[in-house]
Design an enzyme around this catalytic site. Structure first.
Site, PDB file in Angstrom:
ATOM      1  N   LYS A 306       0.837  -1.220   0.000  1.00  0.00           N
ATOM      2  CA  LYS A 306       0.000   0.000   0.000  1.00  0.00           C
ATOM      3  C   LYS A 306       0.864   1.258   0.000  1.00  0.00           C
ATOM      4  O   LYS A 306       0.816   2.082   0.906  1.00  0.00           O
ATOM      5  CB  LYS A 306      -0.952   0.024   1.204  1.00  0.00           C
ATOM      6  CG  LYS A 306      -1.962  -1.120   1.226  1.00  0.00           C
ATOM      7  CD  LYS A 306      -2.990  -0.927   2.327  1.00  0.00           C
ATOM      8  CE  LYS A 306      -4.007  -2.038   2.401  1.00  0.00           C
ATOM      9  NZ  LYS A 306      -3.483  -3.313   2.902  1.00  0.00           N
TER      10      LYS A 306
HETATM   11  O1  S5P Z   1      -9.571  -2.554   2.475  1.00  0.00           O
HETATM   12  C1  S5P Z   1      -8.784  -3.461   2.692  1.00  0.00           C
HETATM   13  C2  S5P Z   1      -7.643  -3.636   1.895  1.00  0.00           C
HETATM   14  C3  S5P Z   1      -6.818  -4.725   2.143  1.00  0.00           C
HETATM   15  S1  S5P Z   1      -5.538  -4.996   1.044  1.00  0.00           S
HETATM   16  N1  S5P Z   1      -9.033  -4.361   3.652  1.00  0.00           N
HETATM   17  C4  S5P Z   1      -8.211  -5.423   3.932  1.00  0.00           C
HETATM   18  O2  S5P Z   1      -8.526  -6.204   4.809  1.00  0.00           O
HETATM   19  N2  S5P Z   1      -7.062  -5.595   3.178  1.00  0.00           N
HETATM   20  C5  S5P Z   1      -6.124  -6.708   3.441  1.00  0.00           C
HETATM   21  O3  S5P Z   1      -6.796  -7.942   3.245  1.00  0.00           O
HETATM   22  C6  S5P Z   1      -5.580  -6.734   4.866  1.00  0.00           C
HETATM   23  O4  S5P Z   1      -4.365  -6.048   4.960  1.00  0.00           O
HETATM   24  C7  S5P Z   1      -5.396  -8.222   5.126  1.00  0.00           C
HETATM   25  O5  S5P Z   1      -4.138  -8.630   4.679  1.00  0.00           O
HETATM   26  C8  S5P Z   1      -6.435  -8.896   4.266  1.00  0.00           C
HETATM   27  C9  S5P Z   1      -7.684  -9.291   5.004  1.00  0.00           C
HETATM   28  O6  S5P Z   1      -7.434 -10.274   5.942  1.00  0.00           O
HETATM   29  P1  S5P Z   1      -8.579 -10.995   6.776  1.00  0.00           P
HETATM   30  O7  S5P Z   1      -7.829 -11.863   7.768  1.00  0.00           O
HETATM   31  O8  S5P Z   1      -9.396  -9.953   7.464  1.00  0.00           O
HETATM   32  O9  S5P Z   1      -9.359 -11.804   5.795  1.00  0.00           O
END
Ligand code: S5P
Length: 471
Positions: A306
């Site tokens: 990012k």
């Molecule tokens: O808006 C966002 C953008 C990203 S890239 N929301 C997110 O959650 N992410 C990423 O997606 C976050 O950094 C993490 O690596 C992943 C979501 O992980 P989870 O464990 O919540 O599914």
């Protein structure tokens, strides 16, 4: 009896048209099912079908014919032989680009190609054939179908400047089956009710139409040639080959765990998403081993860094430090907050990388208001050689970009720090996103392989559902 009425009755008596309760490929239930594949078992019926198609073809001008695979292939073949007009064929299987042609047969660019199809609902199958034909330089003006289910196909083709000609319409079928006594008036009323209450401009759930996101029905195959960035195209090749639009977010803190996740879920995913800066023992050897696993299991690596700084700093962050991201990442992403300099830096220093812009975020209270999302779209268009998609909650733009959605979970609705989850079906089939990014839903599972396989299937099924191809 008029010949078209006789044809309808014969189609019904030979069980090409069946009335009952049928689950279509898209998951929706239909009270009527039409399987024109059956016609190949009755040569005289097949001849009759083809002669009806022929009546329409006669009034059109074209150089070459193409049947939509598979059901319309025998129709097109017979028309071709009968009229002495050459035919081409589109490969339906997942292509191995470079070795196999998308269109088989001999043709010249700018020849007019007439598409023959057995049945049209929303038009998605026809559009799937249209893409490769147009890419080869053929001109398509008309489509001839045996049966139009009158569920949006004509309008969808008109958007592409293509005229639909049909031998039969669903209304003709229902009226004839009523008059011939094959169906009762009540049965026909029920069928009309079904068609009225299922206004399929697509066969998507009605919520899709209301979601406010653009929901494209072009397949990944059709979109592949529209993507300018080569990493984006490579990604779609992997997606098609593995039938996976699943990305795993490997948010763990040791290199050993990161590499073992990559190995475990590798066969199920198209992309592995990393946060190199949370790995406590990062060395160049970790990235080397990751690249090795990516080759072995055929996935791309997305470093979710990012980037958000001024261009000069971003350039140093991308190439330097202890991570040397540009050496091993296939995909990187950037915020647009600092303006185009950030993207300029990435497009210059990351020639082997594809870039995604953050247009929306999954977290509660995110400041990505619609105007901000719009700005991300505008910026992407200026850097289309580098930028091939967005982090967004659904499809926010045109089909020449890909849409990646994080915050996907089959059970949870969120976490205690503002993450908000949506299920794969809503994200992909309703909100029109292309790739689902799943972190904890998979990596915290006691059986990661199994969880990855479950998510892969859910995401791919949602994609098929979005295509609305219910044949
Ligand atoms: O808006 C966002 C953008 C990203 S890239 N929301 C997110 O959650 N992410 C990423 O997606 C976050 O950094 C993490 O690596 C992943 C979501 O992980 P989870 O464990 O919540 O599914």
């Amino acid at each position: 009896m008029h010949s078209l009425e006789a044809l309808i009755v014969e189609l019904y008596d030979k069980q090409v048209i069946q009335v009952g309760s049928f689950k279509l490929k898209s998951g929706i239930t239909s009270p009527i099912y039409i399987d024109l594949r059956v016609t190949i078992s009755y040569p005289s019926l097949l001849r009759r079908v083809v002669s009806c198609l022929q009546d329409i073809c006669r009034s059109l001008s074209y150089d070459i014919l193409c049947g939509v695979p598979y059901t319309a292939l025998p129709f097109a073949t017979l028309l071709s032989v009968e009229n002495g007009i050459p035919m081409v064929m589109r490969r339906k299987e997942v292509k191995d680009y470079g070795t196999k042609k998308a269109i088989e047969g001999v043709f010249q660019p700018n020849q007019v190609c007439l598409i023959i199809e057995d049945l049209i609902t929303s038009g998605s199958s026809v559009l799937e054939t249209l893409g490769p034909l147009v890419k080869e330089g053929l001109l398509v003006k008309d489509v001839v179908v045996l049966l139009d289910r009158e569920q949006g196909g004509e309008d969808n083709l008109a958007k592409h400047n293509i005229r639909l000609h049909s031998v039969l319409k669903m209304t003709d079928i229902l009226e004839t089956l009523k008059h011939s006594g094959r169906l009762s008036a009540e049965q026909v009323d029920e069928l009309y009710h079904y068609f009225r209450s299922t206004p399929i401009s697509s066969s998507l759930p009605p919520s899709a139409i209301k979601s406010g996101y653009k929901v494209h029905q072009l397949s990944f195959e059709q979109r592949l040639p529209l993507i300018r960035n080569k990493v984006g195209r490579r990604l779609l090749e992997i997606v098609l080959k593995k039938q996976s639009n699943l990305i795993v977010a490997a948010d763990v803190t040791t290199s050993q765990e990161l590499l073992s996740i990559a190995d475990e879920v590798g066969p199920q995913i198209c992309v592995l998403k990393t946060h190199a800066d949370i790995i406590q023992d990062w060395t160049d050897s970790v990235s080397e081993q990751l690249v090795h696993l990516a080759k072995l299991h055929h996935f791309l690596i997305f470093e979710d860094r990012k980037f958000a700084d001024i261009g000069n700093t971003v350039e140093l962050q991308l190439t330097g430090g202890i991570f040397h991201i540009a050496h091993w990442a296939d995909i990187v992403n950037a915020h647009i907050i600092a303006g185009p300099g950030t993207i300029e830096a990435l497009s210059r220093s990351a020639e082997h990388c594809g870039v995604l812009l953050l247009a929306q975020m999954s977290s509660k209270g995110s400041l990505t208001v619609p105007e901000y999302t719009q700005k991300a779209l505008e910026m992407a268009k200026q850097y289309e050689d580098a930028v091939f998609g967005f982090i967004s909650l659904g499809c926010i733009g045109e089909p020449n970009f890909l849409y990646f959605t994080p915050g996907v979970h089959l059970q949870e609705r969120g976490d205690s720090l503002g993450q908000q989850y949506t299920d794969p079906e809503t994200v992909i089939a309703v909100q029109g996103s292309d790739m689902a990014i799943v972190g904890r839903g998979i990596i915290q599972s006691s059986d990661r392989r199994k969880a990855a396989s479950t998510y892969r299937k859910a995401c791919w099924d949602a994609y098929l559902q979005r295509l609305g191809d219910d044949k």
